[in-house]
Motif scaffolding. Structure first.
Motif, PDB file in Angstrom:
ATOM      1  N   TRP A  31       0.805  -1.212   0.000  1.00 33.24           N
ATOM      2  CA  TRP A  31       0.000   0.000   0.000  1.00 33.24           C
ATOM      3  C   TRP A  31       0.845   1.272   0.000  1.00 33.24           C
ATOM      4  CZ3 TRP A  31      -2.311   3.970   3.225  1.00 33.24           C
ATOM      5  CH2 TRP A  31      -3.534   4.460   2.707  1.00 33.24           C
ATOM      6  N   GLY A  32       2.114   1.170  -0.259  1.00 38.28           N
ATOM      7  CA  GLY A  32       2.941   2.355  -0.388  1.00 38.28           C
ATOM      8  C   GLY A  32       3.429   2.885   0.941  1.00 38.28           C
ATOM      9  N   ILE A  33       2.554   3.485   1.726  1.00 38.70           N
ATOM     10  CA  ILE A  33       2.928   3.955   3.059  1.00 38.70           C
ATOM     11  C   ILE A  33       3.294   2.737   3.902  1.00 38.70           C
ATOM     12  CG2 ILE A  33       2.015   4.983   5.183  1.00 38.70           C
ATOM     13  CD1 ILE A  33       0.499   6.959   3.464  1.00 38.70           C
ATOM     14  N   PRO A  34       4.384   2.810   4.655  1.00 42.41           N
ATOM     15  CA  PRO A  34       4.886   1.622   5.361  1.00 42.41           C
ATOM     16  C   PRO A  34       3.869   0.988   6.295  1.00 42.41           C
ATOM     17  CG  PRO A  34       6.517   3.383   5.397  1.00 42.41           C
ATOM     18  CD  PRO A  34       5.266   3.975   4.830  1.00 42.41           C
ATOM     19  N   ILE A  75      -9.047  11.874   4.709  1.00 39.66           N
ATOM     20  CA  ILE A  75      -8.200  10.916   5.401  1.00 39.66           C
ATOM     21  C   ILE A  75      -6.837  11.549   5.627  1.00 39.66           C
ATOM     22  CG2 ILE A  75      -7.583   9.813   3.211  1.00 39.66           C
ATOM     23  CD1 ILE A  75      -7.230   7.192   4.743  1.00 39.66           C
ATOM     24  N   PHE A  76      -6.253  11.258   6.792  1.00 40.02           N
ATOM     25  CA  PHE A  76      -4.969  11.824   7.175  1.00 40.02           C
ATOM     26  C   PHE A  76      -3.993  10.710   7.541  1.00 40.02           C
ATOM     27  CE2 PHE A  76      -8.310  14.776   8.345  1.00 40.02           C
ATOM     28  CZ  PHE A  76      -7.847  16.011   7.906  1.00 40.02           C
ATOM     29  N   LEU A  77      -2.711  10.942   7.257  1.00 43.60           N
ATOM     30  CA  LEU A  77      -1.647  10.132   7.835  1.00 43.60           C
ATOM     31  C   LEU A  77      -1.318  10.715   9.201  1.00 43.60           C
ATOM     32  CD1 LEU A  77       0.666   8.024   7.718  1.00 43.60           C
ATOM     33  CD2 LEU A  77       2.068   9.811   6.653  1.00 43.60           C
ATOM     34  N   VAL A  78      -1.285   9.857  10.228  1.00 46.36           N
ATOM     35  CA  VAL A  78      -0.922  10.286  11.579  1.00 46.36           C
ATOM     36  C   VAL A  78       0.530   9.891  11.818  1.00 46.36           C
ATOM     37  CG1 VAL A  78      -1.445  10.124  14.034  1.00 46.36           C
ATOM     38  CG2 VAL A  78      -3.298   9.969  12.355  1.00 46.36           C
ATOM     39  N   MET A  79       1.385  10.903  11.988  1.00 48.40           N
ATOM     40  CA  MET A  79       2.814  10.667  12.212  1.00 48.40           C
ATOM     41  C   MET A  79       3.066  10.618  13.717  1.00 48.40           C
ATOM     42  SD  MET A  79       4.190  13.262   9.257  1.00 48.40           S
ATOM     43  CE  MET A  79       2.862  14.434   9.522  1.00 48.40           C
ATOM     44  N   GLN A  80       3.428   9.455  14.212  1.00 52.26           N
ATOM     45  CA  GLN A  80       3.582   9.259  15.645  1.00 52.26           C
ATOM     46  C   GLN A  80       5.026   9.463  16.095  1.00 52.26           C
ATOM     47  OE1 GLN A  80       1.241   5.758  17.194  1.00 52.26           O
ATOM     48  NE2 GLN A  80       1.241   5.272  15.009  1.00 52.26           N
ATOM     49  N   ASP A  81       5.149   9.984  17.283  1.00 50.40           N
ATOM     50  CA  ASP A  81       6.457  10.158  17.911  1.00 50.40           C
ATOM     51  C   ASP A  81       6.289   9.852  19.391  1.00 50.40           C
ATOM     52  OD1 ASP A  81       9.126  10.769  18.247  1.00 50.40           O
ATOM     53  OD2 ASP A  81       8.794  12.935  18.390  1.00 50.40           O
ATOM     54  N   LYS A  82       7.360   9.515  20.050  1.00 49.49           N
ATOM     55  CA  LYS A  82       7.311   9.280  21.492  1.00 49.49           C
ATOM     56  C   LYS A  82       8.597   9.807  22.099  1.00 49.49           C
ATOM     57  CE  LYS A  82       5.298   5.608  23.162  1.00 49.49           C
ATOM     58  NZ  LYS A  82       4.991   4.215  23.587  1.00 49.49           N
ATOM     59  N   VAL A  83       8.462  10.697  23.092  1.00 48.60           N
ATOM     60  CA  VAL A  83       9.612  11.294  23.766  1.00 48.60           C
ATOM     61  C   VAL A  83       9.510  10.982  25.254  1.00 48.60           C
ATOM     62  CG1 VAL A  83      10.897  13.416  24.224  1.00 48.60           C
ATOM     63  CG2 VAL A  83       9.671  13.142  22.046  1.00 48.60           C
ATOM     64  N   ASP A  84      10.498  10.288  25.780  1.00 47.12           N
ATOM     65  CA  ASP A  84      10.504   9.894  27.192  1.00 47.12           C
ATOM     66  C   ASP A  84       9.210   9.184  27.582  1.00 47.12           C
ATOM     67  OD1 ASP A  84      13.011  11.070  27.470  1.00 47.12           O
ATOM     68  OD2 ASP A  84      12.171  13.001  28.101  1.00 47.12           O
ATOM     69  N   GLY A 125       4.545   4.524  -6.728  1.00 51.23           N
ATOM     70  CA  GLY A 125       5.178   5.806  -6.465  1.00 51.23           C
ATOM     71  C   GLY A 125       5.301   6.077  -4.973  1.00 51.23           C
ATOM     72  N   ASP A 126       5.925   7.200  -4.656  1.00 49.23           N
ATOM     73  CA  ASP A 126       6.212   7.561  -3.269  1.00 49.23           C
ATOM     74  C   ASP A 126       5.233   8.606  -2.747  1.00 49.23           C
ATOM     75  OD1 ASP A 126       8.502   5.888  -3.089  1.00 49.23           O
ATOM     76  OD2 ASP A 126       9.682   7.374  -4.192  1.00 49.23           O
ATOM     77  N   TRP A 127       5.087   8.641  -1.441  1.00 49.64           N
ATOM     78  CA  TRP A 127       4.214   9.585  -0.747  1.00 49.64           C
ATOM     79  C   TRP A 127       4.848  10.977  -0.784  1.00 49.64           C
ATOM     80  CZ3 TRP A 127      -0.441  10.405   1.108  1.00 49.64           C
ATOM     81  CH2 TRP A 127      -0.666  11.247   2.197  1.00 49.64           C
TER      82      TRP A 127
END
Length: 722
Positions: free
Chosen positions: A519-522, A536-545, A601-603
Motif C-alpha cells: 500500500w505504499g505507506i509503510p 483521510i490523514f496520515l498520523v505521524m507518531q512520535d514518542k519522547v521519554d 510511487g512515493d508519498w
C-alpha cells in the motif's frame, strides 16, 4: 424494514393515555399484514412491554432519521412495566435503573427469523425459554398471542402479561363461558368499560392477577402453552371466550429455530467506478456503487464493514441492515449486493471473527448466524448487552474492534449511565463487560491496532476544545468531565496524541493502521478519517521519554460521504472506507463504500515529524529539491493553545500572552536538507511544548513537481537539540 426493528421506542403521539415513557432497548415485532398489529419486547427486562394495533413503528426524521427516538405507530392495547418474570417465584424490583436484569435472574439470548414468525430466546434462572408472539383479528378487534416453550425451569415462576396503561384499577379472575381469564381495567376514566383480558391455552400454566396486573403462573420443569391477550368492551368478553375455546394448535417453536426461507431473494448486480490518480499521487479513489435504488427501499447510511477470509465484504447500515458484497476485484465490474439481515439498532460497528459477523448496535453486540446455508441470517444472537443505555437521544455505540487475545472493544457516546462516554471491553466469550477508559463526549472514531494499541478520536464540544486523536491507556481519562466515572472530579486529563484544528477536522471518524505490504505507506503507520470533512490523514507518531505525540498530513481527495470506518482487505492489500451523512459533513451521498488504491510511487508529503529543542525534523516520502528545502522562506510556522473548559470548543490562545486570543508566528532561523535528500531540519526560534502547531511548506520534488501543504502537530515534550 423487516419483521423486527431495534430502537429506543417512545409511546405513540396519538396515545391519549400516556402508556409508557420509553424503552431504551426495544425490539418491535411485526405480527403480520392481516392483524396490522405489533408487539414490543424489552431485551433488558425480558418483558413484552406493549401490544398495539394499526401500525408498526413511526421513524422520526431528525437528522435524516439518525438522531430522534422512534415511536409506536398505532393504538396501544396493553402494556407491562418492569421485569417480565419473577425470580424464585417472587416479584422483585430491578436492582439497577438501566441495563439488563442480573444473569441469574433472566438473560436475553437472541431471536430467530422463520418466515413471518419471530422466536425470542432467553433464560429465566436455569430455564430455557422460547417465545413467539402473533395476533389475529376477532370481530373487528385484535387478539394477541404469546406462545411459549420452556425447558428446565427450576422453580415455578410468573409472567407479567398486561396492565392498565395508566396502572389503575384492581384486576380480577373471572370465568366466562367456561374460560378462566384475568381482567384488568383499560384506564381510570369514569364510565370507561374497556378492559384487557388474558387467558392461557394449555394445562401447563394458570392465569392470575397481581393488583392491577394480569399474570400467568408457569410450573417448574418443562411446559408448552399459549397466552391470549385482548382489549375491548366488557360486553364482548364472550367473543373472546369463544375464540379461546376454539381448537388452537400451540406451535412447536423448536422447529422454527433451524433456519427459515430467504426474505430477500433478490441479489442485486452493480458496477464500480475506477478512479484516476492525480499527477504525482500514488493513490486513486475507487467507488463501489451501492444499490441506493433497491426493491425494499432500504436506506444505505453505512456504519461499519469488514472482510471475510475470501475477500467478500459485510457492511452494516445505520437503519439496521447488513449487506453481503461479492465480486470485489481490480475491475469492480461484477459486483453483487445481497441483503442478509435487518432490524438491528443503529449498527455503527462491524467485525468479522473466524468468518462470523459481529455487529455493534446501540443496544448490544449481535452475533449473526446463517443456520441453513442460504446466505441469510436466521439467528440474531445476543453476544453481549451488558452496557447501560438511557433515553438520551445521542447515546450511540461505535466501532467494534478486537485485540490480539480476541477481546472486543467499542466506544460509547456520553450518557448518564455507568457506561456513557467510555471505551468498553468485552471478553472473548461475551460473558464480561468492563470500562477500559473514560472521559469521551460523542466519539465516532475508535480502533484497536497492532499489538492491541487502542486509539480514539473525539470532536470539538463541551470539555473538548478541538478534535483530538488519542492513544488510549487502561484507566485513562480523556477530558469530558460529565463522564469521568471517578469518585472525585478530575482536575486534569490525559493529553492526546495530537490535537486537530476545527477547520481541519470538525467531526472525527475512526482510525485504521496500515497492515498491508502493498500500500505504499509503510506497514504499521496510523491513518485517521474525518467524518466532517470526508477526508483521510496520515498520523505521524512520535514518542519522547515515553510520552506519545504526533502530527497529521492530509491525503489529496475527498470521499463521497462522511468517512467513518476503514479496513484493509487481506486479499488485495488495499484500504476500504465506508461512511454516511446526516450530521455536519460535506458529503454528497447518503453513504459511501470506496477503495483507496495504491497505484505506485512515493508519498509526496511528510512521513514523520520529530520536535527538538531547536526545531522540527520533517522526513518526506520523496526527495526534495535542494534550493527550496534549504530556504527558510519556504516555511511558515504558527503555534497556539486551547482552553479546557465546559464551554463548547475553544478559541485559539496565544502562547506569548495566554489571555489573548490568536496565534503566534514563529521565526524560522534556518533550514537544512539532510544527506538522505528526504529529511529537512527547520530551525525555529522559541519552539516549546504546545497544544497546536501549524507548519506550512512550499517546496519542490527533485523532479520539479510542487509540494505545497500544511502539517498540524502537538508537542508535549521536546527531544534534545538536533
Amino acid at each position: 424494514m423487516g419483521p423486527t426493528f431495534g430502537s429506543t421506542l417512545l409511546q405513540s403521539r396519538n396515545d391519549p393515555n400516556g402508556s409508557f415513557t420509553g424503552i431504551p432497548k426495544a425490539t418491535a415485532i411485526w405480527l403480520g399484514d392481516e392483524s396490522n398489529s405489533s408487539m414490543g419486547f424489552d431485551t433488558d427486562n425480558l418483558s413484552m412491554f406493549a401490544g398495539w394495533t394499526n401500525g408498526f413503528v413511526y421513524v422520526k426524521g431528525g437528522r435524516d432519521a439518525l438522531l430522534d427516538h422512534d415511536e409506536v405507530r398505532g393504538q396501544v392495547s396493553f402494556i407491562t412495566k418492569g421485569p417480565g418474570w419473577t425470580q424464585g417465584g417472587e416479584w422483585k424490583a430491578k436492582p439497577t435503573k438501566f441495563g439488563p436484569l442480573p444473569r441469574d435472574w433472566a438473560k436475553y439470548k437472541g431471536l430467530y427469523h422463520y418466515g413471518k414468525r419471530i422466536v425470542l430466546s432467553y433464560t429465566v434462572g436455569t430455564g430455557k425459554v422460547l417465545e413467539s408472539p402473533w395476533a389475529e383479528k376477532l370481530a373487528g378487534s385484535v387478539v394477541f398471542s404469546r406462545s411459549f416453550e420452556i425447558r428446565g425451569l427450576k422453580n415455578a415462576e410468573s409472567i407479567l402479561l398486561a396492565q392498565s396503561p395508566q396502572g389503575g384499577g384492581v384486576g380480577q379472575v373471572l370465568e366466562v363461558k367456561g374460560v378462566k381469564m384475568s381482567i384488568v381495567p383499560r384506564s381510570k376514566k369514569s364510565g370507561d368499560a374497556t378492559v384487557i383480558a388474558a387467558t392461557v391455552l394449555g394445562d401447563d400454566s394458570s392465569i392470575g392477577v397481581d393488583g392491577h396486573r394480569a399474570t400467568a403462573k408457569v410450573k417448574e420443569g418443562n411446559s408448552r402453552f399459549t397466552v391470549l391477550l385482548w382489549e375491548g368492551s366488557e360486553e364482548n368478553l364472550t367473543a373472546f371466550a369463544d375464540l379461546a375455546q376454539q381448537k388452537f394448535n400451540v406451535p412447536n417453536l423448536n422447529d422454527w429455530t433451524k433456519g427459515g426461507p430467504r426474505k430477500w431473494d433478490k441479489t442485486l448486480k452493480a458496477r464500480g467506478d475506477i478512479g484516476i490518480p492525480k499527477k504525482g499521487e500514488p493513490y486513486a479513489l475507487d467507488t463501489i456503487q451501492p444499490p441506493f435504488d433497491n426493491p425494499w427501499g432500504a436506506i444505505l447510511h453505512f456504519g461499519g464493514h469488514d472482510f471475510f477470509t475470501n475477500g467478500d465484504l459485510a457492511v452494516s447500515t445505520m437503519e439496521g441492515d447488513v449487506w453481503l458484497v461479492r465480486g470485489i476485484d481490480d475491475k469492480l465490474d461484477k459486483l453483487t449486493w445481497q441483503r442478509i439481515a435487518t432490524g438491528l439498532y443503529h449498527p455503527l460497528g462491524l467485525r468479522i471473527v473466524n468468518n462470523k459477523i459481529y455487529v455493534l448496535g446501540r443496544d448490544q453486540i449481535t452475533r449473526l448466524h446463517d443456520l441453513n446455508g442460504d446466505d441469510e441470517i436466521d439467528f440474531y444472537e445476543n453476544f453481549n448487552n451488558d452496557a447501560e443505555i438511557s433515553l438520551g437521544s445521542h447515546e450511540f455505540s461505535t466501532c467494534l474492534e478486537t485485540d490480539p487475545k480476541g477481546n472486543f472493544y467499542y466506544i460509547r457516546c456520553a450518557s448518564g449511565t455507568r457506561h456513557g462516554g467510555s471505551v468498553l471491553k468485552v471478553s472473548k466469550d461475551g460473558g464480561k463487560l468492563e470500562r477500559f477508559a473514560t472521559g469521551f463526549r460523542n466519539p465516532n472514531g475508535f480502533f484497536v491496532g497492532p499489538g492491541g494499541v487502542v486509539t480514539a478520536a473525539d470532536q470539538q464540544g463541551t470539555w473538548v476544545p478541538a478534535s483530538r486523536v488519542d492513544i488510549v491507556e487502561p484507566g485513562g481519562f480523556y477530558g469530558f468531565v460529565p463522564c469521568h466515572h471517578r469518585e472525585e472530579k478530575p482536575k486534569t486529563y490525559d493529553g492526546p496524541l495530537c490535537w486537530i484544528p476545527h477547520k481541519v477536522d470538525n467531526s472525527c471518524g475512526s482510525q485504521v493502521w496500515v497492515t498491508s505490504d502493498n500500500w505504499g505507506i509503510p506497514k504499521g503507520e496510523m491513518l485517521h478519517l474525518s467524518y466532517g470533512k470526508c477526508e483521510i490523514f496520515l498520523v505521524m507518531q512520535d514518542k519522547v521519554d515515553g510520552t506519545p505525540q504526533g502530527a497529521i498530513s492530509k491525503f489529496p481527495f475527498r470521499f463521497s460521504s462522511g468517512a467513518m470506518r476503514g479496513r484493509f482487505n487481506d486479499q488485495d492489500g488495499q484500504l476500504y472506507v465506508t461512511g454516511l451523512k446526516g450530521w455536519q459533513t460535506s458529503g454528497a451521498r447518503d453513504g459511501c463504500l470506496q477503495r483507496v488504491r495504491y497505484v505506485g510511487g512515493d508519498w509526496p508529503r511528510p512521513l514523520s515529524l520529530k520536535a527538538h529543542k531547536n526545531g522540527i525534523l520533517l522526513r518526506f516520502g520523496v526527495k526534495l529539491g535542494e534550493e527550496l528545502a534549504n530556504d527558510p522562506e519556504s516555511y511558515a510556522v504558527n503555534h497556539w493553545n486551547y482552553r479546557w473548559t465546559s464551554r463548547y470548543g475553544s478559541p485559539d490562545y496565544k502562547v506569548s500572552n495566554p489571555e489573548k486570543t490568536g496565534r503566534d508566528k514563529l521565526k524560522v532561523l534556518a533550514a537544512k536538507l539532510q544527506p538522505d535528500g528526504k529529511s529537512v531540519f527547520i530551525e525555529i526560534e522559541g519552539i516549546q511544548p504546545v497544544m497546536q502547531m501549524e507548519i506550512a511548506y512550499d517546496l519542490e520534488h527533485e523532479n520539479g513537481d510542487e509540494l505545497v501543504d500544511n502539517v498540524y502537530n502537538t508537542i508535549h515534550k521536546l527531544r534534545p537539540a538536533f
